[in-house]
Design a protein around this motif. Structure first.
Motif, PDB file in Angstrom:
ATOM      1  N   GLN A   1       0.849  -1.189   0.000  1.00  0.00           N
ATOM      2  CA  GLN A   1       0.000   0.000   0.000  1.00  0.00           C
ATOM      3  C   GLN A   1       0.881   1.234   0.000  1.00  0.00           C
ATOM      4  OE1 GLN A   1      -3.410  -0.002  -0.195  1.00  0.00           O
ATOM      5  NE2 GLN A   1      -3.253   2.191  -0.462  1.00  0.00           N
ATOM      6  N   SER A   2       0.741   2.043  -1.006  1.00  0.00           N
ATOM      7  CA  SER A   2       1.536   3.256  -1.132  1.00  0.00           C
ATOM      8  C   SER A   2       0.838   4.417  -0.420  1.00  0.00           C
ATOM      9  CB  SER A   2       1.700   3.581  -2.619  1.00  0.00           C
ATOM     10  OG  SER A   2       2.280   4.845  -2.779  1.00  0.00           O
ATOM     11  N   PRO A   3       1.617   5.365   0.106  1.00  0.00           N
ATOM     12  CA  PRO A   3       0.992   6.554   0.693  1.00  0.00           C
ATOM     13  C   PRO A   3       0.217   7.348  -0.365  1.00  0.00           C
ATOM     14  CG  PRO A   3       3.370   6.549   1.095  1.00  0.00           C
ATOM     15  CD  PRO A   3       3.063   5.377   0.241  1.00  0.00           C
TER      16      PRO A   3
ATOM     17  N   TYR B   1       4.687  -3.445  -5.883  1.00  0.00           N
ATOM     18  CA  TYR B   1       4.840  -4.851  -5.503  1.00  0.00           C
ATOM     19  C   TYR B   1       6.254  -5.043  -4.998  1.00  0.00           C
ATOM     20  CZ  TYR B   1       0.377  -6.127  -7.460  1.00  0.00           C
ATOM     21  OH  TYR B   1      -0.967  -6.220  -7.689  1.00  0.00           O
ATOM     22  N   ILE B   2       6.390  -5.904  -3.983  1.00  0.00           N
ATOM     23  CA  ILE B   2       7.676  -6.150  -3.330  1.00  0.00           C
ATOM     24  C   ILE B   2       7.962  -7.647  -3.341  1.00  0.00           C
ATOM     25  CG2 ILE B   2       8.983  -5.910  -1.175  1.00  0.00           C
ATOM     26  CD1 ILE B   2       8.166  -3.215  -2.388  1.00  0.00           C
ATOM     27  N   TRP B   3       9.222  -7.970  -3.591  1.00  0.00           N
ATOM     28  CA  TRP B   3       9.714  -9.342  -3.465  1.00  0.00           C
ATOM     29  C   TRP B   3      10.892  -9.289  -2.499  1.00  0.00           C
ATOM     30  CZ3 TRP B   3       8.231  -7.161  -8.053  1.00  0.00           C
ATOM     31  CH2 TRP B   3       7.192  -7.798  -8.754  1.00  0.00           C
ATOM     32  N   GLU B   4      10.902 -10.185  -1.514  1.00  0.00           N
ATOM     33  CA  GLU B   4      11.974 -10.232  -0.521  1.00  0.00           C
ATOM     34  C   GLU B   4      12.668 -11.581  -0.589  1.00  0.00           C
ATOM     35  OE1 GLU B   4      12.914  -8.006   1.981  1.00  0.00           O
ATOM     36  OE2 GLU B   4      11.338  -6.515   1.791  1.00  0.00           O
ATOM     37  N   GLY B   5      13.977 -11.554  -0.667  1.00  0.00           N
ATOM     38  CA  GLY B   5      14.779 -12.762  -0.614  1.00  0.00           C
ATOM     39  C   GLY B   5      15.778 -12.659   0.521  1.00  0.00           C
TER      40      GLY B   5
ATOM     41  N   GLY C   1       7.188  -0.425  -9.081  1.00  0.00           N
ATOM     42  CA  GLY C   1       6.141   0.565  -8.861  1.00  0.00           C
ATOM     43  C   GLY C   1       5.743   1.244 -10.150  1.00  0.00           C
ATOM     44  N   TYR C   2       4.456   1.565 -10.236  1.00  0.00           N
ATOM     45  CA  TYR C   2       3.973   2.256 -11.431  1.00  0.00           C
ATOM     46  C   TYR C   2       2.699   3.022 -11.128  1.00  0.00           C
ATOM     47  CZ  TYR C   2       0.705  -1.698 -11.908  1.00  0.00           C
ATOM     48  OH  TYR C   2      -0.269  -2.648 -11.688  1.00  0.00           O
ATOM     49  N   MET C   3       2.393   3.959 -12.010  1.00  0.00           N
ATOM     50  CA  MET C   3       1.148   4.718 -11.983  1.00  0.00           C
ATOM     51  C   MET C   3       0.419   4.373 -13.275  1.00  0.00           C
ATOM     52  SD  MET C   3       2.635   8.354 -10.589  1.00  0.00           S
ATOM     53  CE  MET C   3       1.055   9.145 -10.393  1.00  0.00           C
ATOM     54  N   PRO C   4      -0.762   3.764 -13.185  1.00  0.00           N
ATOM     55  CA  PRO C   4      -1.447   3.297 -14.397  1.00  0.00           C
ATOM     56  C   PRO C   4      -1.608   4.341 -15.503  1.00  0.00           C
ATOM     57  CG  PRO C   4      -2.530   2.449 -12.456  1.00  0.00           C
ATOM     58  CD  PRO C   4      -1.484   3.414 -11.975  1.00  0.00           C
ATOM     59  N   LYS C   5      -1.770   5.597 -15.161  1.00  0.00           N
ATOM     60  CA  LYS C   5      -1.971   6.623 -16.185  1.00  0.00           C
ATOM     61  C   LYS C   5      -0.693   7.392 -16.507  1.00  0.00           C
ATOM     62  CE  LYS C   5      -6.747   7.029 -14.946  1.00  0.00           C
ATOM     63  NZ  LYS C   5      -7.921   7.557 -15.511  1.00  0.00           N
ATOM     64  N   ARG C   6       0.427   6.955 -15.940  1.00  0.00           N
ATOM     65  CA  ARG C   6       1.709   7.637 -16.165  1.00  0.00           C
ATOM     66  C   ARG C   6       2.789   6.614 -16.484  1.00  0.00           C
ATOM     67  NH1 ARG C   6       2.980  12.560 -13.614  1.00  0.00           N
ATOM     68  NH2 ARG C   6       4.831  12.323 -14.900  1.00  0.00           N
TER      69      ARG C   6
END
Length: 151
Positions: free
Chosen positions: A114-116, A123-127, A135-140
Motif C-alpha cells: 500500500q503506497s501513501p 509490488y515487493i519481493w523479498e529474498g 512501482g507504477y502509476m497506471p496513467k503515467r
C-alpha cells in the motif's frame, strides 16, 4: 487430526515463501551484490560514472528498448543497488500488467504494498539477500520503475 490442519497450512505457507525467496537473484541479474565498480562498467558498457558524496553512481541511458535509464549504486566501490526507469513508449506498448506478469513469473507472486499515494501501485519481493520493488502509476507510463537492493 483437526489440530494438524492449521500446522500443515502454516508449513505449506512457509515452504511457499521460501521457494519464492529462492527465485530472487543475489544481485541484479547475473551480477552479484558486492561486484567491483570496474567489473560492472565492463559488463554494462556505455554509461556515465558520477561521484555521489563518497560513493559512485553509474548510469546507462537507453541501454535497450525497455529501459530509459539504468542506475547502478555503489558503496565503497561495490554494487549495492540498481534502479531501472522504464522507457514510457515501451510501457505504453506492452502495458504494466504484462510487465508485472513477467516479474511474477520470474520472482513469484510478490506482495502488494500500500503506497501513501493512492495513484501508485507497488509490488515487493523479498529474498535472503535481495529486495526488489516494482512501482507504477497506471496513467503515467513514464513513472514505471523497478529497484533491486542488497539487504
Amino acid at each position: 487430526m483437526k489440530r494438524l490442519i492449521p500446522l500443515i497450512i502454516i508449513l505449506l505457507c512457509l515452504t511457499a515463501m521460501a521457494a519464492a525467496a529462492d527465485r530472487l537473484p543475489d544481485g541484479y541479474g547475473e551480477t552479484l551484490w558486492g561486484t567491483d565498480l570496474r567489473q560492472v562498467m565492463k559488463d554494462y558498457p556505455g554509461g556515465n560514472l558520477e561521484r555521489l558524496h563518497n560513493d559512485y553512481v553509474y548510469r546507462q541511458f537507453r541501454p535497450n528498448r525497455e529501459i530509459f535509464v539504468r542506475t547502478f549504486i555503489f558503496e565503497d566501490d561495490h554494487l549495492t543497488g540498481v534502479s531501472i526507469k522504464f522507457n514510457p513508449d515501451y510501457v505504453k506498448k506492452s502495458g504494466t500488467d504484462k510487465l508485472l506478469a513477467r516479474f511474477r513469473k520470474s520472482f513469484g507472486e510478490g506482495v502488494y504494498e500500500q503506497s501513501p499515494s493512492p495513484h501508485v501501485i507497488s509490488y515487493i519481493w523479498e529474498g535472503a539477500k535481495t529486495r526488489i520493488s516494482f512501482g507504477y502509476m497506471p496513467k503515467r507510463p513514464d513513472m514505471t520503475i523497478m529497484v533491486f537492493q542488497q539487504k
